[in-house]
Motif scaffolding. Sequence first.
Motif, mmCIF file in Angstrom:
data_model
loop_
_atom_site.group_PDB
_atom_site.id
_atom_site.type_symbol
_atom_site.label_atom_id
_atom_site.label_comp_id
_atom_site.label_asym_id
_atom_site.label_seq_id
_atom_site.Cartn_x
_atom_site.Cartn_y
_atom_site.Cartn_z
ATOM 1 N N ILE A 595 20.026 -43.325 34.441
ATOM 2 C CA ILE A 595 20.024 -42.133 33.595
ATOM 3 C C ILE A 595 21.351 -41.640 33.384
ATOM 4 C CG2 ILE A 595 19.480 -39.590 34.033
ATOM 5 C CD1 ILE A 595 16.938 -40.655 35.533
ATOM 6 N N ALA A 596 22.384 -41.852 34.515
ATOM 7 C CA ALA A 596 23.674 -41.087 34.240
ATOM 8 C C ALA A 596 24.261 -41.729 32.895
ATOM 9 C CB ALA A 596 24.475 -41.480 35.586
ATOM 10 N N GLU A 598 22.844 -43.486 30.365
ATOM 11 C CA GLU A 598 21.993 -43.243 29.224
ATOM 12 C C GLU A 598 22.564 -41.861 28.658
ATOM 13 O OE1 GLU A 598 17.589 -45.113 30.020
ATOM 14 O OE2 GLU A 598 17.928 -42.861 29.910
ATOM 15 N N VAL A 599 22.576 -40.835 29.531
ATOM 16 C CA VAL A 599 23.326 -39.430 29.216
ATOM 17 C C VAL A 599 24.482 -39.580 28.469
ATOM 18 C CG1 VAL A 599 23.512 -37.190 29.812
ATOM 19 C CG2 VAL A 599 21.467 -38.269 30.523
ATOM 20 N N ASP A 600 25.379 -40.316 29.395
ATOM 21 C CA ASP A 600 26.655 -40.542 28.934
ATOM 22 C C ASP A 600 26.904 -41.045 27.591
ATOM 23 O OD1 ASP A 600 29.406 -40.430 29.525
ATOM 24 O OD2 ASP A 600 29.595 -42.667 29.931
ATOM 25 N N GLU A 602 24.388 -40.958 25.171
ATOM 26 C CA GLU A 602 23.797 -39.955 24.220
ATOM 27 C C GLU A 602 24.969 -39.019 23.969
ATOM 28 O OE1 GLU A 602 19.351 -40.680 25.835
ATOM 29 O OE2 GLU A 602 20.288 -38.767 25.747
ATOM 30 N N GLN A 603 25.338 -38.407 24.879
ATOM 31 C CA GLN A 603 26.693 -37.469 24.806
ATOM 32 C C GLN A 603 27.746 -37.830 24.012
ATOM 33 O OE1 GLN A 603 25.328 -34.796 26.025
ATOM 34 N NE2 GLN A 603 26.917 -33.273 26.020
ATOM 35 N N GLU A 606 26.637 -37.993 20.309
ATOM 36 C CA GLU A 606 26.472 -36.616 19.827
ATOM 37 C C GLU A 606 27.885 -36.293 19.526
ATOM 38 O OE1 GLU A 606 24.768 -32.843 21.858
ATOM 39 O OE2 GLU A 606 23.335 -34.235 21.860
ATOM 40 N N THR A 607 28.935 -36.401 20.557
ATOM 41 C CA THR A 607 30.255 -35.754 20.007
ATOM 42 C C THR A 607 30.901 -36.524 18.858
ATOM 43 O OG1 THR A 607 30.350 -35.745 22.426
ATOM 44 C CG2 THR A 607 32.519 -35.234 21.503
ATOM 45 N N GLU B 52 28.826 -27.841 26.349
ATOM 46 C CA GLU B 52 28.687 -29.282 26.311
ATOM 47 C C GLU B 52 28.262 -29.756 27.649
ATOM 48 O OE1 GLU B 52 31.067 -33.190 25.059
ATOM 49 O OE2 GLU B 52 31.680 -31.411 24.008
ATOM 50 N N ARG B 56 24.873 -31.436 29.150
ATOM 51 C CA ARG B 56 24.862 -32.714 29.755
ATOM 52 C C ARG B 56 24.008 -32.846 30.840
ATOM 53 N NH1 ARG B 56 29.045 -36.780 29.061
ATOM 54 N NH2 ARG B 56 29.214 -38.159 30.982
ATOM 55 N N LYS B 59 20.348 -32.148 30.316
ATOM 56 C CA LYS B 59 19.632 -33.598 29.809
ATOM 57 C C LYS B 59 19.616 -34.539 30.914
ATOM 58 C CE LYS B 59 21.465 -33.641 25.145
ATOM 59 N NZ LYS B 59 22.532 -34.340 24.218
ATOM 60 N N GLN B 60 20.335 -34.752 31.856
ATOM 61 C CA GLN B 60 20.144 -35.343 33.137
ATOM 62 C C GLN B 60 19.036 -34.810 33.968
ATOM 63 O OE1 GLN B 60 23.910 -34.967 34.998
ATOM 64 N NE2 GLN B 60 25.065 -36.309 33.944
ATOM 65 N N LYS B 63 15.640 -35.952 32.298
ATOM 66 C CA LYS B 63 15.573 -37.337 32.263
ATOM 67 C C LYS B 63 15.091 -37.667 33.797
ATOM 68 C CE LYS B 63 18.237 -39.421 28.853
ATOM 69 N NZ LYS B 63 17.337 -40.396 27.976
ATOM 70 N N VAL B 64 15.579 -37.075 34.771
ATOM 71 C CA VAL B 64 14.969 -37.326 36.023
ATOM 72 C C VAL B 64 13.698 -37.114 36.138
ATOM 73 C CG1 VAL B 64 15.530 -36.482 38.813
ATOM 74 C CG2 VAL B 64 17.452 -36.890 37.213
ATOM 75 N N LEU B 67 11.285 -39.153 34.369
ATOM 76 C CA LEU B 67 11.056 -40.606 35.233
ATOM 77 C C LEU B 67 10.159 -40.303 36.430
ATOM 78 C CD1 LEU B 67 11.503 -43.578 35.185
ATOM 79 C CD2 LEU B 67 13.712 -43.131 36.475
#
Lengths: 611, 91
Positions: A595-596, A598-600, A602-603, A606-607, B52, B56, B59-60, B63-64, B67
């Motif tokens: 998850i960490a 994926e978000v990284d 995606e972010q 996006e940037t 931002e 972030r 979003k995390q 997702k948690v 799941l």
Amino acid sequence: MLGRILLPSIFLVLSYGFWVSSNFKDIAAGVALFLFGMLCMEQGFKAYSGGTLQRVLTSSTDRLWKSLTFGVVSTTLMQSSSLVSVITISFLSAQLIGLAEGIGIIFGANLGTTTGAWIVAGFGLKVNLSAYALPILVFGVVFLMQSSQRIKGLGWILVGIGFLFLGIHYMKEGFAAYSQHIDLTQYAMTGIAGLLVFTLIGIVATVIMQSSHATLTLIITALAVGQITYENALALAIGANVGTTITAILGSLSANISGKRLAAAHLVFNMVTGLVALVFIQPLLGAVDIISSWVGIAETDHTLKLAVFHTLFNLLGVLLMLPMINTLVTWLERRLREDKVERDRPRYLSEASLALPDVALTAVTKETQHLFRNAFTVIAHGISLRRASITSDEDLWQLVETPGKIITLDLDDQYARNIKDIYSANIEFLSRAQAEAPREYAEAYNALRRANMDVVAAIKAVKHLRKNLLPCMLSGNPDIRREYNRFRARIGVVLRELAALRDGDDAVVTLLSLDQIRVAIVDAENQAARAVDKLIRKGLITSQAATSLINDGTYVKEVIQKLLDMYEELHKAALTDDDEVHDELALEPHEIDTIADEVDREQAAETSVRN
Amino acid sequence: MTNDRLFEKLGALLEVEEDADRKHIKKLRKVLQKLKKSQKELYISLDEIDDEHERRKIKQDIKVLKLQRKKGVKVYKELKQAQAIAQSDLQ
């Protein structure tokens, strides 16, 4: 000193008594069997006094009249005001009930204990109890051999009743035989002197036996065979009522200030009641005669009239003191204050709660939360942040960048003042509670032990971190300064999130939200690692500074990990054995990493789109 | 022990197990509902926030929750299926 003299004196008196009189032996054996019976009954009731009692107590003590009723009913059922007092002290120490409710229970227990005199005078003396005692003992022992704790508890209660009956029987026999040889009434005293002397004897006898029930039974059996006068028996009963406070006082010695206040309230109530009974003895006797004739008690039935007197003066005491309960609470809170100490001490643990596994578990959970609150401040100051800043809405990442004063503190001294005593007390309490508790509590106690150890480990990691953190916060190199400030922010954020979680209602949902914190931690670690790599690549920091950053990053990780572990263990202790939902839904470490990442990604995408 | 007594005992044992399963399903449903509610709230916050860093984090968190809910729904379905099989076996 007194203890050293008292016990040998008792032995001497008893030995002399056994030598000169076999009847004295019967009476003493009767008292011993009676007291042993009470101990057995207390042991039995403890098997039922865990979760059920806690539930009943918390739901039935929200109003004063309910606490009073609870005191009356529980003491009537258990026939031991001492047990009810000690249980109340343990509940109060663990702050499961308030002082006013506790006092209500004690008042009720005083009233409930008067049923004992009715049972002995109305039933015990008129029936051949020994005929019932032996079969009850046999059934009790059979139940004792069973594996179920509840059935064993029932066994202890039956064995207790059996011994109580045997004790009463021996006392009766002893006094009856005595009356054929010696007339104890020749030592009877009349008037105020008699009243005062026999009240004192009642107090001393109850302090020695630590049971007003036993003293009262002794008085009633002696009165039944005419070995003491009715007037002296009344004075003895008043004394027994005052002397019984010794159990609560002894129970409160190891309790916190709330327990001490309750014991003081018990003493005040029984002293006032005793004093009122002594001063108004004549009007009370008149009232006893009237009530006795109403309910059909014979003029000469002094034992039942004693029971009426006992109930009447306790009822009078309750009626007198009940309107003053709030004044009493205020007075006690003002008179008995917590000592202002340099070192913080445990607040919720008490010797009395050790015997009640549910109460002990609640007490040590609260104490661990207390430890965490203290650790929160020590850790916050350790990374040079104020507790108030962490719990506020301020942006921590911005806050750490703002140049401010470093919080100077001696971490070892803070540890000694705020952590060590509570931590040591918790570990000792957990070991002792676990030894006494049934096996099903083992996992919860182990979880709490681990939670305590995690708190201390987190503080120790902060101590290591501080060595470089403080100088680097003031470093001339802005990159080093920024990275160390980020360490502070990462720990601060976790403390903030844990503080926000503390009030969550559902333990499973609260535990699951730790996964969100874990993802944020992994993300912050990844970003920190990338930042250090970048700094090394660009030559903005020396290799020595880079390795220090990497090493100190490990300490930061340890502080955070230990805090999360502590929180998880603390809440796991609150889960029931069959609560599998958390384990089924909680994320695995690889899922957190995914998850960490994926978000990284995606972010980043996006940037780049935005730029 | 007579056969009747044996069946009675077995029945009581099964009932205890059934009761535990029912409690488990009930608890699971309650937790899943709470997670769903939190997820909805986070989606609303995501629409409102521009920062931002905060986005972030949200979003995390989403997702948690997603799941966790996915895992929970899987367990829930399995439990329901097992319950249905147990009931049909009894009939």
